[in-house]
Design an enzyme around this catalytic site. Sequence first.
Site, PDB file in Angstrom:
ATOM      1  N   ARG A   1      13.915  11.113  10.278  1.00  0.00           N
ATOM      2  CA  ARG A   1      14.022   9.739  10.778  1.00  0.00           C
ATOM      3  C   ARG A   1      14.861   8.932   9.795  1.00  0.00           C
ATOM      4  NH1 ARG A   1      10.342   4.902   9.978  1.00  0.00           N
ATOM      5  NH2 ARG A   1      11.081   3.430  11.528  1.00  0.00           N
TER       6      ARG A   1
ATOM      7  N   HIS B   1      16.402  -1.378  11.237  1.00  0.00           N
ATOM      8  CA  HIS B   1      15.440  -1.359  10.126  1.00  0.00           C
ATOM      9  C   HIS B   1      15.805  -2.512   9.190  1.00  0.00           C
ATOM     10  CE1 HIS B   1      12.430   1.426   7.935  1.00  0.00           C
ATOM     11  NE2 HIS B   1      12.515   0.335   7.200  1.00  0.00           N
TER      12      HIS B   1
ATOM     13  N   GLU C   1       8.976  -1.774  12.581  1.00  0.00           N
ATOM     14  CA  GLU C   1       8.028  -2.779  12.088  1.00  0.00           C
ATOM     15  C   GLU C   1       8.438  -4.224  12.353  1.00  0.00           C
ATOM     16  OE1 GLU C   1       7.177  -2.147   7.947  1.00  0.00           O
ATOM     17  OE2 GLU C   1       6.300  -0.180   8.287  1.00  0.00           O
TER      18      GLU C   1
ATOM     19  N   ASN D   1       3.505   3.319  11.645  1.00  0.00           N
ATOM     20  CA  ASN D   1       3.616   3.433  10.197  1.00  0.00           C
ATOM     21  C   ASN D   1       2.287   3.019   9.603  1.00  0.00           C
ATOM     22  OD1 ASN D   1       6.275   4.005  10.686  1.00  0.00           O
ATOM     23  ND2 ASN D   1       7.089   2.138   9.778  1.00  0.00           N
TER      24      ASN D   1
ATOM     25  N   TYR E   1      -0.018   2.629   6.085  1.00  0.00           N
ATOM     26  CA  TYR E   1      -0.126   2.639   4.621  1.00  0.00           C
ATOM     27  C   TYR E   1      -1.551   2.379   4.136  1.00  0.00           C
ATOM     28  CZ  TYR E   1       4.861   3.179   4.400  1.00  0.00           C
ATOM     29  OH  TYR E   1       6.126   3.697   4.539  1.00  0.00           O
TER      30      TYR E   1
ATOM     31  N   GLU F   1       5.915   6.787   9.548  1.00  0.00           N
ATOM     32  CA  GLU F   1       5.929   6.625   8.084  1.00  0.00           C
ATOM     33  C   GLU F   1       4.504   6.731   7.561  1.00  0.00           C
ATOM     34  OE1 GLU F   1       7.679   3.009   6.475  1.00  0.00           O
ATOM     35  OE2 GLU F   1       9.355   3.132   7.876  1.00  0.00           O
TER      36      GLU F   1
HETATM   37  C1  PNW Z   1       7.578  -0.166   5.311  1.00  0.00           C
HETATM   38  N1  PNW Z   1       2.855  -4.286   3.990  1.00  0.00           N
HETATM   39  O1  PNW Z   1       7.483  -1.482   4.913  1.00  0.00           O
HETATM   40  C2  PNW Z   1       9.037  -0.016   5.655  1.00  0.00           C
HETATM   41  O2  PNW Z   1       9.265   0.453   6.966  1.00  0.00           O
HETATM   42  C3  PNW Z   1       9.827   0.750   4.652  1.00  0.00           C
HETATM   43  O3  PNW Z   1      11.168   0.356   4.730  1.00  0.00           O
HETATM   44  C4  PNW Z   1       9.238   0.552   3.279  1.00  0.00           C
HETATM   45  O4  PNW Z   1      10.038   1.117   2.276  1.00  0.00           O
HETATM   46  C5  PNW Z   1       7.859   1.179   3.282  1.00  0.00           C
HETATM   47  O5  PNW Z   1       7.061   0.653   4.313  1.00  0.00           O
HETATM   48  C6  PNW Z   1       7.121   1.014   1.962  1.00  0.00           C
HETATM   49  O6  PNW Z   1       6.901  -0.331   1.688  1.00  0.00           O
HETATM   50  C7  PNW Z   1       6.295  -2.109   4.667  1.00  0.00           C
HETATM   51  O7  PNW Z   1       2.823  -5.116   3.055  1.00  0.00           O
HETATM   52  C8  PNW Z   1       6.347  -3.259   3.901  1.00  0.00           C
HETATM   53  O8  PNW Z   1       1.859  -4.124   4.751  1.00  0.00           O
HETATM   54  C9  PNW Z   1       5.210  -3.969   3.668  1.00  0.00           C
HETATM   55  C10 PNW Z   1       4.006  -3.551   4.220  1.00  0.00           C
HETATM   56  C11 PNW Z   1       3.972  -2.410   4.983  1.00  0.00           C
HETATM   57  C12 PNW Z   1       5.123  -1.691   5.214  1.00  0.00           C
END
Ligand code: PNW
Length: 435
Positions: A69, A113, A158, A281, A283, A342
């Site tokens: 991706r 993006h 996102e 995505n 996290y 992601e």
């Molecule tokens: C994503 N949060 O961004 C993006 O899609 C990527 O480009 C980035 O490098 C990656 O996650 C890591 O940060 C985020 O604060 C930015 O919840 C902020 C958040 C989540 C995802």
Amino acid sequence: MFLWGTATAAYQIEGAAREDGRGPSIWDTFAHEPGRTRDGHTGDVACDHYHRWPEDVALMAGLGVNAYRFSIAWPRVLPMGAGEVNRRGLDFYDRLVDALLAEGVQPVPTLFHWDLPQALEERGGWMDRDVSALFAEYAATVAARLADRVPLWITLNEPFVHMAFGYAMGVHAPGRLLMNGALPAAHHQLLGHGLAVQALRAAGAGQVALTNNCTPVWPASAREEDVAAAEAYDILHNRLFNDPVLLGEYPDLSAYTGSLDFVQDGDLKTIAAPLDALGINYYNPTRIAAPTDAGLPFDDAGVTGYPTTAFGWPVVPDGLRELLTGLRARYGAALPPILITENGCSQPDELTENGTVEDEARVDFLDRHIAAMRQAMAEGVDVRGYFVWSLLDNFEWAEGYHQRFGLVHVDFATGRRTPKRSYRWFKEFLERQNP
Ligand code: PNW
């Protein structure tokens, strides 16, 4: 075939910001403004992927992934955002797609993006409704060149983070501080997505998806005020972007706005165009308490009691299972197959004297998140792919080069790539999967 891949984004890896006719994007402008990024870092050179892409494709072939991706830089294709097409920009992605296919790696491009052409920012960026239609024209231009070889497309990455960080809080490009006034930037991205789906289908693009950043939302306590605040946050972060796409309607946004006058007749029908997959995505989860002042209807209470990444983000693998089963419960048959587009973590990742990077914490992170994804699948969620963020250490937006997410270490002074222990772990993991 289950897609196992890695993910990147154009501004984070390509560099070559002024080469071969590329126009400026809002991230060029933002990163060059004093004080916007840590230590004033920019994506001018980044991983120099624009020149080193053959080496990066070889790294993926060596890893054994069957999908990649990446994102396409709108200002490389249309330097002014619309109008004249820059053939050399399209040529770059054309070569990349062919090189990936030659290695048996399926290209999965994301069309946006966050690197909006600066020329479109001058007319209001995503606050301007007309940008939605221009996005669809750009999608059509790219698809006309690549659709014969690209079987799966992602429109936006996102839209929540782009709206919240870029337009509401001003910590990402374009650096606007509109707070609740940023909602039209959400709607116009979603409208752009819907129009782009039509354009991609018309170009015979095969499968089409949208990637949302989603988070399980935990109330800080069982108190009614905290539960209500968590609901308000869930609406803003998750449902604002999933409901219109999957159900054709917005959730109750009355905590954020008194008027949805930017939504016109027919928009929701456009936005709800059927999708072949939903990209997620993941996290970390979010813990929310009742607000302590009159601004927003929630406070971020912070998730405590878990290990954290170098970014300070809590490591909660079961949050991925919770998120996926929660989506299935909420949307039922309206939920298309899911791709984890992601998942990953930042770690200090120092290169040792003998030239290795011993990132055991990343190995553990990925192993446990993949297990959580499989648990959700065992509980009935249809997941079709998993992409590690990221192939390479790269330009982490406002954090510059200070957060390393890669399976491959990058020395930003020389561009030198060094596979980390996690790269070898993922390679062995992929060898154990059924073909
Ligand atoms: C994503 N949060 O961004 C993006 O899609 C990527 O480009 C980035 O490098 C990656 O996650 C890591 O940060 C985020 O604060 C930015 O919840 C902020 C958040 C989540 C995802």
